[in-house]
Design a protein around this motif. Structure first.
Motif: not given
Length: 259
Positions: A167, A170-171, A173-174, A178, A222-223, A226-227, A243, A247
Motif C-alpha cells: 500500500n 502503490l500509494n 506511485y498513484v 502515475s 508491483w507498479i 498495477y499499471s 497488489v 486496487y
C-alpha cells in the motif's frame, strides 16, 4: 620492428579498442556485439590507428647508384650469413622483411608489411579477447538474472508478509508518479527510499522484513502489475494478491459516500 614488439602492439591496440567500445556503448554486452558483428570494421580502425604513427617514416627513394650499392651490399651480407639465415625460423625471417625493404628505400611497402604482420597477430588474438569478453558478459548476466529472480521472489515474500508495504509503495506511485515521464525503473528506485523509511518506522516490520535493495525489482513489479491492470483491465499472471487488494481498496474509497 621485432615480432615480439608486434605482438605487444597487437595486445595494446586490441585492448584499447575493446575499452573504447565499452566506454562508448556503456556496457560489455553491447561492446561484445560490436566485436562479434563488426570485426572487419575493427581491422579498418586498427589500420587507421597504426598509420597515425608508422614505425618507418616516409623518405625519398635513393638514386640508382645508391640503390645498386645497397643491393650489392645486401647480396654480399646474405651470402656471408647464409648458414645463419637458413637456421632462422620462418617467422624470424619474415620479421626481417620490413628492415630489408627499408634499406632499399621501399618505406611504404615496409610499413604495409609491418601492418600485415600486426594483423596476422591480431586476428587470433581478437578471437581470444572475444571469448574472454563473452565469459565476462555471461557472468554479469547470470548475476543480474539472479538479482531479478531474487527481487521477484522477495517482492512476493514482502507482499505476503505485510499489505501495508505494498500500500505504501502503490500509494506513492498513484499520488505522485502515475503520469510521470520518468521510466518505471527510475520511479521504483525513488519509491524504494520511502518504503524503506516506512519499514524502519515499524517495529513489527524491522525484524522480519529486509529493506529493498538498490535494484528495487519488487516495487517495479508491483507498479507494473498495477499499471497493466489500469490500462488493460486485466491482471498480469502471478500478480501478488496484495497488489489486487490495494486496487480494490482504492475502489472502495471512491464508492464511499462523502459527508
Amino acid at each position: 620492428m621485432h615480432l615480439n614488439e608486434i605482438t605487444t602492439n597487437a595486445h595494446e591496440i586490441t585492448n584499447n579498442f575493446i575499452s573504447e567500445q565499452i566506454q562508448i556503448t556503456g556496457s560489455k554486452k553491447k561492446a561484445l556485439k560490436i566485436l562479434e558483428e563488426e570485426q572487419k570494421d575493427f581491422l579498418k580502425w586498427m589500420r587507421n590507428k597504426y598509420f597515425e604513427n608508422p614505425s618507418i617514416p616516409k623518405t625519398t627513394l635513393p638514386n640508382s647508384d645508391e640503390l645498386k650499392r645497397v643491393v650489392k651490399e645486401s647480396n654480399r651480407m646474405t651470402e656471408a650469413n647464409k648458414e645463419k639465415i637458413e637456421d632462422l625460423e620462418d617467422s624470424d625471417f619474415y620479421g626481417m622483411l620490413p628492415q630489408l625493404l627499408t634499406n632499399l628505400g621501399l618505406h611504404d611497402i615496409a610499413n604495409e608489411v609491418l601492418f600485415r604482420q600486426l594483423k596476422q597477430e591480431i586476428k587470433p588474438l581478437l578471437t581470444v579477447k572475444i571469448e574472454k569478453l563473452q565469459g565476462e558478459v555471461q557472468k554479469e548476466e547470470a548475476v543480474k538474472d539472479k538479482a531479478r529472480k531474487n527481487g521477484r521472489s522477495g517482492g512476493r515474500i514482502k507482499a505476503e508478509k505485510n499489505q501495508g508495504i505494498v500500500n505504501c509503495a502503490l500509494n506513492e506511485y498513484v499520488s505522485n508518479y502515475s503520469t510521470s515521464n520518468l521510466s518505471r525503473s527510475h520511479i521504483a528506485k525513488i519509491i524504494k527510499n520511502k518504503v524503506n523509511n516506512f519499514i524502519k518506522s515499524r517495529a513489527d516490520l524491522r525484524s522480519v522484513v529486509p529493506e529493498f535493495s538498490e535494484e528495487s525489482e519488487a516495487i517495479l513489479k508491483w507498479i507494473s502489475n498495477y499499471s497493466h491492470f489500469i490500462k488493460n483491465n486485466e491482471w498480469k499472471p502471478k500478480t501478488p494478491q496484495a497488489v489486487k487488494n490495494f486496487y480494490y481498496s482504492q475502489q472502495l474509497k471512491k464508492s464511499e459516500p462523502s459527508c
